[in-house]
Write a protein that holds these residues in place. Sequence first.
Motif, PDB file in Angstrom:
ATOM      1  N   GLU A 137      39.126   7.344  20.145  1.00 42.21           N
ATOM      2  CA  GLU A 137      38.298   6.476  20.949  1.00 42.21           C
ATOM      3  C   GLU A 137      38.966   5.852  21.983  1.00 42.21           C
ATOM      4  N   VAL A 180      40.218   5.640  13.091  1.00 40.56           N
ATOM      5  CA  VAL A 180      39.565   6.846  13.776  1.00 40.56           C
ATOM      6  C   VAL A 180      38.801   7.545  12.513  1.00 40.56           C
ATOM      7  N   ASP A 236      42.420   8.564  25.046  1.00 40.71           N
ATOM      8  CA  ASP A 236      40.974   8.318  24.781  1.00 40.71           C
ATOM      9  C   ASP A 236      40.211   9.724  24.697  1.00 40.71           C
TER      10      ASP A 236
END
Length: 73
Positions: free
Chosen positions: A9, A43, A64
């Motif tokens: 992310e 994550v 990302d």
Amino acid sequence: MARIEVRAEVTGKVWKILVPVGERVDAEDPVMVVESMKMEIPVSSEQGGEVVELMVSEGDAVEDGQVVAIIQT
């Protein structure tokens, strides 16, 4: 059986892999930790299942949205 892609992310570096290939995870369990701007970001898998592939190693740079692991439900 479905294959779920686990994606980073944030852009950063893989600090620690928490779950090896072959181990089961539950939904929202962290699979690895990415370090970004001196912060440790977990994550996590969206669904439970077995980790069947890790696409990165500790110390690797990630972007990302990059796929970092595959979970099979």
